[in-house]
Design a protein around this motif. Structure first.
Motif, PDB file in Angstrom:
ATOM      1  N   LYS A 245     -12.312  -0.517  -7.497  1.00  0.00           N
ATOM      2  CA  LYS A 245     -11.463   0.490  -6.879  1.00  0.00           C
ATOM      3  C   LYS A 245     -12.306   1.358  -5.972  1.00  0.00           C
TER       4      LYS A 245
ATOM      5  N   ALA B  66      -0.609   7.828   2.187  1.00  0.00           N
ATOM      6  CA  ALA B  66      -1.065   9.090   1.604  1.00  0.00           C
ATOM      7  C   ALA B  66      -1.829   9.881   2.654  1.00  0.00           C
TER       8      ALA B  66
ATOM      9  N   ASP C 129     -12.789   0.868 -11.907  1.00  0.00           N
ATOM     10  CA  ASP C 129     -11.953   1.797 -12.644  1.00  0.00           C
ATOM     11  C   ASP C 129     -12.193   1.556 -14.136  1.00  0.00           C
TER      12      ASP C 129
ATOM     13  N   HIS D   9       0.843  -1.186   0.000  1.00  0.00           N
ATOM     14  CA  HIS D   9       0.000   0.000   0.000  1.00  0.00           C
ATOM     15  C   HIS D   9       0.882   1.241   0.000  1.00  0.00           C
TER      16      HIS D   9
ATOM     17  N   GLY E 135     -11.543   5.171  -4.640  1.00  0.00           N
ATOM     18  CA  GLY E 135     -10.529   6.207  -4.549  1.00  0.00           C
ATOM     19  C   GLY E 135     -11.091   7.584  -4.748  1.00  0.00           C
TER      20      GLY E 135
ATOM     21  N   GLN F 143      -4.964   8.797  -6.545  1.00  0.00           N
ATOM     22  CA  GLN F 143      -5.562   7.471  -6.598  1.00  0.00           C
ATOM     23  C   GLN F 143      -6.684   7.534  -7.614  1.00  0.00           C
ATOM     24  N   ARG F 144      -6.702   6.587  -8.523  1.00  0.00           N
ATOM     25  CA  ARG F 144      -7.715   6.558  -9.569  1.00  0.00           C
ATOM     26  C   ARG F 144      -9.104   6.528  -8.948  1.00  0.00           C
TER      27      ARG F 144
ATOM     28  N   SER G 224      -0.715  13.170  -3.445  1.00  0.00           N
ATOM     29  CA  SER G 224      -0.912  11.792  -3.883  1.00  0.00           C
ATOM     30  C   SER G 224      -2.005  11.741  -4.933  1.00  0.00           C
TER      31      SER G 224
ATOM     32  N   SER H  22      -6.738  13.501  -6.396  1.00  0.00           N
ATOM     33  CA  SER H  22      -5.425  13.762  -5.829  1.00  0.00           C
ATOM     34  C   SER H  22      -5.506  14.840  -4.761  1.00  0.00           C
TER      35      SER H  22
END
Length: 132
Positions: free
Chosen positions: A124, A7, A118, A4, A126, A109-110, A107, A129
């Protein structure tokens, strides 16, 4: 190794970068690494870590700490000192330690679509940023 990314830490904080070249064989390394992970989590001001190792033995571990007092508390832990001594005797060909104050951090993350997937159809969770 960590699987991992760390963040979302509000700067300033400190990064302790431990870069090492391992000797061959385990000789208790994995067990000790697991113990060190458990013990460092007890240190007030410890924020997390990221770690990776190549098949050839080159490793990089970055530990994140709120302040220099937290780093000093980890450095003074007797179990950590014992592991360092054993590391020099058995586990490492060489290593280096770098301590840096982090003043900016961001950071990515998609983001998942409305179905939690995704763009490649993988599940996912997320949020875009963060730039601090």
């Amino acid at each position: 190794m960590s699987d991992h990314l760390v963040a979302g830490i509000e700067p300033p904080y400190y990064a302790v970068v431990f870069t090492s070249l391992r000797t061959e064989g385990d000789r208790g390394y994995g067990e000790t690494a697991d113990l060190m992970k458990q013990l460092v989590e007890e240190i007030p001001g410890y924020l997390g870590y990221e770690s990776a190792r190549t098949p050839g033995g080159l490793g990089i571990t970055v530990g994140y700490f709120r302040d220099e007092d937290a780093i000093a508390a980890w450095r003074s832990r007797l179990e950590h000192q014992s592991a360092q001594k054993r590391g020099r005797a058995e586990w490492y060909e060489s290593y280096s330690v770098h301590v840096a104050k982090v003043e900016r951090s961001y950071s990515f993350q998609r983001a998942a679509d409305k179905d939690g997937q995704d763009k490649d159809g993988q599940s996912k969770g997320g949020q875009g940023s963060v730039d601090r």
